[in-house]
Design a protein around this motif. Structure first.
Motif, PDB file in Angstrom:
ATOM      1  N   MET A  27     -17.544  31.860  54.664  1.00 17.08           N
ATOM      2  CA  MET A  27     -18.440  30.759  54.971  1.00 17.08           C
ATOM      3  C   MET A  27     -19.354  30.499  53.781  1.00 17.08           C
ATOM      4  O   MET A  27     -19.666  31.416  53.025  1.00 17.08           O
ATOM      5  N   THR A  28     -19.801  29.275  53.640  1.00 15.18           N
ATOM      6  CA  THR A  28     -20.720  28.916  52.567  1.00 15.18           C
ATOM      7  C   THR A  28     -21.977  29.774  52.624  1.00 15.18           C
ATOM      8  O   THR A  28     -22.497  30.191  51.592  1.00 15.18           O
ATOM      9  N   THR A  87     -24.308  25.609  57.353  1.00 17.61           N
ATOM     10  CA  THR A  87     -24.751  24.394  56.683  1.00 17.61           C
ATOM     11  C   THR A  87     -25.207  23.405  57.755  1.00 17.61           C
ATOM     12  O   THR A  87     -24.812  23.517  58.928  1.00 17.61           O
ATOM     13  N   HIS A  88     -26.013  22.443  57.362  1.00 15.62           N
ATOM     14  CA  HIS A  88     -26.490  21.439  58.323  1.00 15.62           C
ATOM     15  C   HIS A  88     -25.297  20.736  58.986  1.00 15.62           C
ATOM     16  O   HIS A  88     -25.288  20.543  60.208  1.00 15.62           O
ATOM     17  N   GLY A 130     -29.003  28.193  48.528  1.00 16.53           N
ATOM     18  CA  GLY A 130     -29.021  26.858  49.108  1.00 16.53           C
ATOM     19  C   GLY A 130     -29.888  26.776  50.345  1.00 16.53           C
ATOM     20  O   GLY A 130     -30.527  27.751  50.746  1.00 16.53           O
ATOM     21  N   GLN A 131     -29.892  25.594  50.939  1.00 14.02           N
ATOM     22  CA  GLN A 131     -30.632  25.315  52.167  1.00 14.02           C
ATOM     23  C   GLN A 131     -29.647  25.287  53.318  1.00 14.02           C
ATOM     24  O   GLN A 131     -28.630  24.594  53.258  1.00 14.02           O
ATOM     25  N   PHE A 132     -29.948  26.029  54.366  1.00 13.98           N
ATOM     26  CA  PHE A 132     -29.091  26.119  55.537  1.00 13.98           C
ATOM     27  C   PHE A 132     -29.942  25.903  56.783  1.00 13.98           C
ATOM     28  O   PHE A 132     -31.161  25.894  56.722  1.00 13.98           O
ATOM     29  N   VAL A 152     -31.730  30.375  50.940  1.00 12.25           N
ATOM     30  CA  VAL A 152     -31.188  31.483  50.167  1.00 12.25           C
ATOM     31  C   VAL A 152     -31.523  31.183  48.706  1.00 12.25           C
ATOM     32  O   VAL A 152     -31.048  30.195  48.146  1.00 12.25           O
ATOM     33  N   THR A 153     -32.377  32.031  48.109  1.00 14.67           N
ATOM     34  CA  THR A 153     -32.798  31.839  46.718  1.00 14.67           C
ATOM     35  C   THR A 153     -31.770  32.451  45.766  1.00 14.67           C
ATOM     36  O   THR A 153     -31.047  33.377  46.138  1.00 14.67           O
TER      37      THR A 153
END
Length: 155
Positions: A27-28, A87-88, A130-132, A152-153
């Motif tokens: 998964m991403t 993810t969104h 990323g932004q999740f 997630v930085t």
């Protein structure tokens, strides 16, 4: 010929009840982590408020790429709640599926359903920055506020 017929006969009931296969290659957002390699634990409450709204506490979580985290959940309410992170786009797709099949059972590694006053956990290694999103996708709960952000930085 007979094994094929048997597979179809046994698969049909699972499809009819809305079984959701959560087998994901990679998964991403990452992958299941090893409990023995947990870097830290983040406690997340599942709440029902007096005004009828629902929430996670905290509503935002930040982790580092490569970090293995134990997400420890406590359902403090009187209804079932779930936690799904992705993810969104994937969260919204899952939400639409739950609205079509509200009794869908999950087998997703990035999700957990917890009954009233229950506890549970997910151990996860976050592999990509990323932004999740995370959300409770039991019909109506997302719209009552049960959603949050996961960052997630890179370091």
């Amino acid at each position: 010929m007979m094994p094929t017929v048997a597979m179809v006969l046994f698969a049909a009931p699972a499809l009819a009840t809305g079984m959701h296969s959560g087998i994901h290659e990679m998964m991403t957002i990452g992958q299941p982590g090893a409990a023995a390699k947990v870097d830290r634990t983040i406690s997340i409450g599942m709440l029902e408020n007096e005004d009828g709204s629902m929430a996670f506490d905290p509503v935002s979580v930040t982790v580092k790429r490569g970090e293995t985290v134990r997400l420890a959940f406590t359902n403090e309410g009187k209804y079932d709640h779930e936690f799904v992170m992705d993810t969104h786009e994937q969260v919204m797709e899952h939400k639409a599926g739950m609205e079509r099949l509200p009794d869908m059972e999950h087998a997703d590694l990035n999700a957990i359903r917890i009954g009233p006053q229950g506890k549970g956990e997910i151990v996860w290694t976050f592999t990509n920055p990323g932004q999740f999103d995370f959300a409770c996708l039991i019909p109506g709960h997302y719209d009552l506020g049960m959603r949050g952000s996961l960052t997630v930085t890179a370091n």
